[in-house]
Scaffold this motif. Structure first.
Motif: not given
Length: 175
Positions: A139-140, A157
């Protein structure tokens, strides 16, 4: 008519402040806290209610949730949802299926009022962790510090796929 439109505009401008008041301070007081709150609010057993009101308090109204997915030919593509669209699209799946997502590693950077976090996750159907996760990925998170609290601006993500393992630098030491 003009008064009604002005009232609506003022109400919409105040929305982030209303959300800020409704957020639990322990959910939004730090980068650690807001990431923990996101993982906590989306995790739970089947047929258990999810606190979507809490979910909404973590996000700016214009925030985006963007998963990378494969289309019917296997080609990577994406969806882009507001928090409301994410809930509308996924509410039933979260209700029908047990889902527990945990963070297993994190790389974070902060400059001023912004933070970027690569948060490596594993997903399970049980809080005790199944033998193997049902999914893993990164997850960014893009976060904004505003109004004396943290907000999620974007979660983008990428799931781990066959042929696309999570790089070692985004896994806990020793994996």
């Amino acid at each position: 008519m003009r008064t009604t439109l002005l009232s609506i505009a003022i109400a919409l401008l105040c929305l982030p402040n209303v959300q800020a008041q409704d957020a639990k301070p322990e959910d939004v007081g730090s980068v650690d806290a807001i990431l923990s709150a996101v993982y906590d609010v989306i995790s739970g057993p089947a047929n258990a209610p999810i606190d979507w009101d809490r979910f909404y308090t973590l996000f700016l109204p214009e925030a985006r949730l963007i998963p990378i997915v494969r289309d019917s030919t296997g080609t990577p593509t994406y969806f882009s949802w507001t928090p409301k669209e994410f809930v509308e699209r996924n509410r039933e799946a979260f209700h029908r299926n047990a889902f527990f997502e945990i963070e297993i590693d994190r790389k974070a950077e902060r400059y001023g009022n912004m933070a970027h976090v690569f948060s490596t996750y594993e997903s399970y159907r049980s809080p005790e962790k199944d033998a193997e996760p049902i999914a893993r990925g990164i997850n960014s998170f893009q976060l904004l510090y505003k109004d004396n609290r943290w907000w999620v601006l974007t979660i983008f993500w990428q799931p781990e796929w066959s042929g696309l393992p999570i790089p070692d630098e985004y896994l806990p030491d020793g994996e």
